[in-house]
Motif scaffolding. Structure first.
Motif, PDB file in Angstrom:
ATOM      1  N   HIS A 602       0.853  -1.183   0.000  1.00 60.31           N
ATOM      2  CA  HIS A 602       0.000   0.000   0.000  1.00 60.31           C
ATOM      3  C   HIS A 602       0.888   1.231   0.000  1.00 60.31           C
ATOM      4  O   HIS A 602       1.980   1.254   0.582  1.00 60.31           O
ATOM      5  CB  HIS A 602      -0.976   0.008   1.182  1.00 60.31           C
ATOM      6  N   LYS A 603       0.416   2.239  -0.679  1.00 60.10           N
ATOM      7  CA  LYS A 603       1.238   3.440  -0.892  1.00 60.10           C
ATOM      8  C   LYS A 603       0.841   4.541   0.079  1.00 60.10           C
ATOM      9  O   LYS A 603      -0.338   4.748   0.375  1.00 60.10           O
ATOM     10  CB  LYS A 603       1.091   3.917  -2.332  1.00 60.10           C
ATOM     11  N   GLU A 604       1.855   5.231   0.588  1.00 57.80           N
ATOM     12  CA  GLU A 604       1.657   6.438   1.387  1.00 57.80           C
ATOM     13  C   GLU A 604       2.370   7.569   0.669  1.00 57.80           C
ATOM     14  O   GLU A 604       3.587   7.524   0.466  1.00 57.80           O
ATOM     15  CB  GLU A 604       2.203   6.245   2.798  1.00 57.80           C
ATOM     16  N   MET A 605       1.601   8.567   0.250  1.00 54.59           N
ATOM     17  CA  MET A 605       2.145   9.655  -0.564  1.00 54.59           C
ATOM     18  C   MET A 605       2.127  10.961   0.212  1.00 54.59           C
ATOM     19  O   MET A 605       1.142  11.290   0.880  1.00 54.59           O
ATOM     20  CB  MET A 605       1.329   9.798  -1.849  1.00 54.59           C
ATOM     21  N   GLU A 621       5.944   6.177  -0.434  1.00 53.60           N
ATOM     22  CA  GLU A 621       6.533   5.096   0.362  1.00 53.60           C
ATOM     23  C   GLU A 621       5.611   3.883   0.278  1.00 53.60           C
ATOM     24  O   GLU A 621       4.400   3.999   0.425  1.00 53.60           O
ATOM     25  CB  GLU A 621       6.700   5.530   1.814  1.00 53.60           C
ATOM     26  N   LEU A 622       6.182   2.717   0.008  1.00 59.05           N
ATOM     27  CA  LEU A 622       5.414   1.488  -0.097  1.00 59.05           C
ATOM     28  C   LEU A 622       5.582   0.637   1.151  1.00 59.05           C
ATOM     29  O   LEU A 622       6.706   0.392   1.595  1.00 59.05           O
ATOM     30  CB  LEU A 622       5.841   0.691  -1.336  1.00 59.05           C
ATOM     31  N   LYS A 623       4.469   0.192   1.701  1.00 58.27           N
ATOM     32  CA  LYS A 623       4.477  -0.677   2.866  1.00 58.27           C
ATOM     33  C   LYS A 623       3.654  -1.922   2.563  1.00 58.27           C
ATOM     34  O   LYS A 623       2.891  -1.965   1.605  1.00 58.27           O
ATOM     35  CB  LYS A 623       3.906   0.065   4.081  1.00 58.27           C
ATOM     36  N   LYS A 624       3.798  -2.922   3.408  1.00 60.15           N
ATOM     37  CA  LYS A 624       3.073  -4.172   3.194  1.00 60.15           C
ATOM     38  C   LYS A 624       1.832  -4.243   4.083  1.00 60.15           C
ATOM     39  O   LYS A 624       1.822  -3.713   5.195  1.00 60.15           O
ATOM     40  CB  LYS A 624       3.982  -5.366   3.486  1.00 60.15           C
TER      41      LYS A 624
END
Length: 652
Positions: A602-605, A621-624
């Protein structure tokens, strides 16, 4: 309705009798049980004068009650469709009380019919009350649609019960059409009937009665389309029928039309009709069908091929090639059912695995998704994505409803699910062709004299393992079991009496023949289709799916819903193409299924504003995150939330 008592002259395979095969366990057996709830639910709605007014219209028309016509113009036809489902269920469960109810309904319909054979409650009531409504004044009054479904259910009733009380009504109505079409032919004044169920219905009358008059009438009805002046793509009558090259216009009307023409070809073998059907089928399957088997992508539009200014609005339509939106996907349930009917007839013309691949895809995905898991709430249209909120209103609800103002789809769905067992097998002279896989058993007799029992044990479509046991009852002739290898299969095995053969990608989308020799009293076949989770991409011209994937396993399309993801919105999820999903037994509303479990990104922009139409892309930033996916047919059973099939993908 599938069952023929008369073998079509140009059919290469034929249906079994309605009582040959029964579901025993697994998904289709569960669906059959659920459809009993559907049948009862619809009966309550049809009996209610406050809700649907369907049975009430017949009672007013017959003179039993006083009142006005109410509800939809096509309510009569919807009642006949529901009656098909009720008949199948009564026969399969040996419900004698239901048969008494059915005879009461038939008696009611018969008392509505006029002496000249005409029967459509809205027009009969209107002419009696002199309120300006009269017969065949407007093609959108659906009179011939009502006739067609009457023909079909009357034929089924005769085949199941042997009685002629319903068939007599249908034949009398057909003779009314015969006189009308002869007059249309004489004068050249022709209107194209919408949603032409009567083409199929008239051919069924011929197959049931062996009266050539009904086959000739079906042929005439189809040929008269070419006399229509100022035709439109909405009704598929802008061009002469044999000149059709692409699937266009209103999706239900199109699919019913081509199913009816396929029936005519099966009896008469007109090569030009076959060439046209092949062309239009390829246009649908190669460029205009959804991954779920849904079809008819557009709510409203204009013809993409005719005169933009003259052809007018096209509703629930096929658009341009690759025009397949997700949020606004129309995909009316009746269109999907019509496509199943068309594909089944195309299979009888030429038994290719492709046709049953489409039937299976559509039945397991769109058709099952059109009904909730309890069988009492329905979708009219079948979207592929649901968002939290739209800035505009669509025509139909975004969640399933117990009653829809245009109620044509639920009774259509009830009958196609109640008769699904008839899609399990077809036969030719010395061969059984497997259509839908599922736990079933029954007896089959072939023209070469072989008679045998057949039993299928499987948890398909959740498992790719299928065990078949064939036991000879009588006859010594060898016969074949043709196994359908679905087009998604790349690996697997077929074991025949302990001898194993590998399945590879070259066998995908074909039939594999297994011979039971004259010396074999029994045959045991075990099929194993490997069912890895796979990522599916769309053609680059399907713009809404650019750089996105759908997730499938076996014949099932999967989706993600709000309850299966902890994020605020599903729009932030990306599929990591290197991630492998695992299977997980799961239960929803008492229905057992196989879910998929895995990890997504999932992306956090930074500085992202979801309300802006366009904005600068800042650091991402990409997280799982852990997610679950459920079969698309099981969605919308846990309250309102987001749903997605197509999801952005990150390739590494």
């Amino acid at each position: 309705m599938l069952t023929n008592t008369k073998k079509s002259a140009f059919a290469k395979v034929h249906p079994l009798s309605w009582d040959s095969i029964s579901w025993t366990d697994g998904l289709w057996a569960d669906v059959e049980k659920t459809s009993q709830n559907t049948i009862s639910h619809i009966q309550e709605l049809f009996e209610s004068s406050e809700i649907s007014h369907v049975v009430e219209n017949f009672k007013v028309c017959s003179g039993d009650h006083e009142g006005e016509f109410g509800g939809t113009d096509f309510g009569d036809g919807d009642f006949y469709k529901w009656l098909e489902a009720f008949l199948y269920n009564a026969a399969k469960t040996d419900n004698q009380a239901a048969f008494i109810e059915i005879d009461d309904y038939i008696d009611l319909v018969g008392r509505c019919q006029l002496e000249d054979g005409y029967i459509s409650t809205k027009q009969i009531i209107g002419e009696r009350q002199d309120n300006g409504i009269k017969r065949f004044n407007d093609i959108n009054d659906f009179e011939v649609y009502n006739f067609g479904h009457l023909f079909t259910v009357a034929c089924l009733h005769n085949r199941i019960t042997g009685k002629t009380n319903f068939l007599d009504i249908a034949e009398k109505a057909a003779l009314y059409l015969d006189k009308m079409y002869e007059e249309n032919q004489r004068t050249g004044e022709v209107q194209t009937a919408v949603c032409p169920s009567h083409y199929m219905g008239l051919v069924e009358l011929y197959r049931t009665t062996n009266n050539e008059k009904y086959l000739n009438l079906a042929k005439l009805a189809i040929e008269l389309r070419d006399l229509v002046t100022n035709g439109t793509d909405d009704n598929q009558d802008r061009l002469p029928l044999k000149e059709h090259k692409k699937i266009i216009g209103h999706a239900v009307r199109a699919n019913y039309l081509y199913a009816g023409v396929s029936d005519l070809y099966l009896e008469q073998g007109d090569a030009e009709y076959k060439e046209m059907l092949d062309r239009v089928w390829r246009n649908l399957i190669d460029k205009k069908i959804y991954i779920t088997g849904g079809c008819g992508a557009l709510y409203n539009g204009t013809s993409p091929y005719g005169n933009f200014f003259e052809d007018g609005m096209v509703h629930q339509a096929y658009g341009y090639e690759y025009q397949l939106p997700n949020v606004t996907a129309y995909n009316e349930t009746c269109a999907a059912i019509g496509n199943v009917m068309w594909a089944y007839r195309m299979f009888q013309i030429e038994p290719k695995a492709e046709y049953f691949d489409i039937i299976e895809k559509t039945m397991l995905n769109t058709n099952l998704a059109a009904m909730n898991l309890n069988g009492d709430k329905f979708f009219y249209e079948n979207m592929l994505r649901r968002t939290k909120k739209l800035d505009y209103d669509l025509i139909w609800p975004l969640t399933r409803e117990s009653y829809i103002s245009s109620f044509c789809c639920p009774p259509n769905l009830a009958r196609v699910l109640a008769e699904a067992f008839e899609y399990a097998y077809t036969v030719s002279d010395d061969t059984v062709w497997i259509g839908l896989y599922g736990g079933n058993k029954g007896e089959i007799s072939l023209d070469n004299g072989a008679k045998f029992s057949i039993e299928q044990v499987t948890d398909y479509p959740f498992s790719g393992k299928i065990a078949l046991k064939v036991t000879r009852i009588s006859g010594t002739a060898p016969f074949n079991i043709n196994l359908r290898i679905p087009n998604w299969v790349q690996k697997g095995s077929i074991t025949i009496n302990n001898e194993q053969q590998k399945i590879d990608g070259k066998m995908s989308g074909t039939y594999h023949s297994v011979t039971i020799s004259e010396s074999d009293s029994e045959g045991k076949i075990e099929v194993v289709f490997d069912m890895p989770v796979r990522y599916t991409i769309a053609h680059p011209y399907v713009e809404e799916n650019t750089n996105q994937v759908a997730i499938e396993r076996g014949p099932l399309v999967y989706c993600m819903e709000t309850p299966d993801c902890s994020l605020e919105t599903l729009d932030n999820c990306l599929v990591d193409a290197t991630t492998e999903f695992s299977t997980e037994p799961y239960e929803l509303c008492g229905s057992k299924m196989m879910a998929l479990k895995g990890t997504m990104l999932h992306k956090e922009m930074e500085h992202y504003d979801g309300k802006q139409l366009y904005q600068t892309l800042n650091q991402v930033e990409l997280k799982k995150t852990e997610v679950r996916l459920v079969p698309y047919f099981a969605w919308d059973n846990r309250g309102y939330g987001e749903m997605k099939i197509w999801m952005p993908v990150l390739y590494r």
